[in-house]
Design an enzyme around this catalytic site. Structure first.
Site, PDB file in Angstrom:
ATOM      1  N   GLY A  36       0.827  -1.210   0.000  1.00 34.33           N
ATOM      2  CA  GLY A  36       0.000   0.000   0.000  1.00 34.33           C
ATOM      3  C   GLY A  36       0.853   1.248   0.000  1.00 34.33           C
ATOM      4  CB  SER A  37       0.043   4.650   1.211  1.00 35.44           C
ATOM      5  OG  SER A  37      -1.131   4.847   0.454  1.00 35.44           O
TER       6      SER A  37
END
Length: 207
Positions: A36-37
């Site tokens: 993810g981020s």
């Protein structure tokens, strides 16, 4: 140097024969997940190091960006107007991440992904390490849209030790190191100390 590792759920070593086999592998080395981020650290590093962007580069964020036929949206489903690359990272904007990876270009972007060690073993001196999973241009299962989604850590799989090594490289003046846990080998005759080992310069110190 790895100073500590903890895994959960764990098991009672006294009951070793009855332990579920999946619990025996060190998940911090072997279990893959979509980061993810946190992967945006790598995307911004690639954009800066390749000269594609600078911290002040601006782009208009409408809240959506199409890459390879797939529409990418921000986590809040909102547009943020004109933003700098610094704003994009601070606000964790998926659209800006996709702007960077597509502007950098697939060949250069995945070169940096590889330079940071993703898709390969770190070589840590522990058992059961996995390589993660990176689809690259030319692979039968890679699509143009992956260039957009990989930029914010989706459609790519990493191990915790890979992610830690990569982020540590950013903090370590761009130098990727080989993780290790054994500090010394001690015998009755001598003590052999393990020295830190550099893998490669993933990005410049200036980046």
């Amino acid at each position: 140097a790895i100073l500590a590792i903890a895994n959960y759920p764990s098991y009672d070593p006294n009951m070793f024969p009855q332990v579920d086999g999946e619990l025996l592998a060190d998940s911090s080395l072997s279990r893959m997940w979509e980061p993810g981020s946190i992967f945006k650290v790598i995307t911004w590093a690639a954009g800066l190091d390749s000269g594609t962007i600078s911290p002040g580069t601006t782009v208009y964020d409408s809240g959506a960006r199409e890459v390879g036929g797939r529409v990418i949206q921000n986590y809040d489903r909102m547009g943020h107007g004109w933003v700098t690359m610094t704003d994009g990272l601070a606000q964790s904007l998926n659209t800006v991440a996709a702007f960077i990876s597509t502007s950098t270009g697939k060949d250069t972007f995945y070169t940096y992904v590889q330079r940071f060690g993703f898709g390969n073993l770190t070589g840590v001196d522990l058992d059961s390490e996995g390589p993660g999973m990176v689809k690259r241009p030319g692979d039968s299962d890679w699509f143009q849209s992956d260039l957009g989604t990989n930029a914010f850590g989706q459609g790519i799989a990493v191990t915790p030790v890979q992610m830690l090594a990569a982020v540590s490289a950013v903090a370590n003046h761009g130098l990727l190191m080989k993780p290790y846990i054994v500090e010394q080998f001690v015998t009755p005759d001598k003590v052999i100390s393990v020295e830190p080992m550099a893998v490669r310069q993933a990005i410049t110190e200036q980046t």
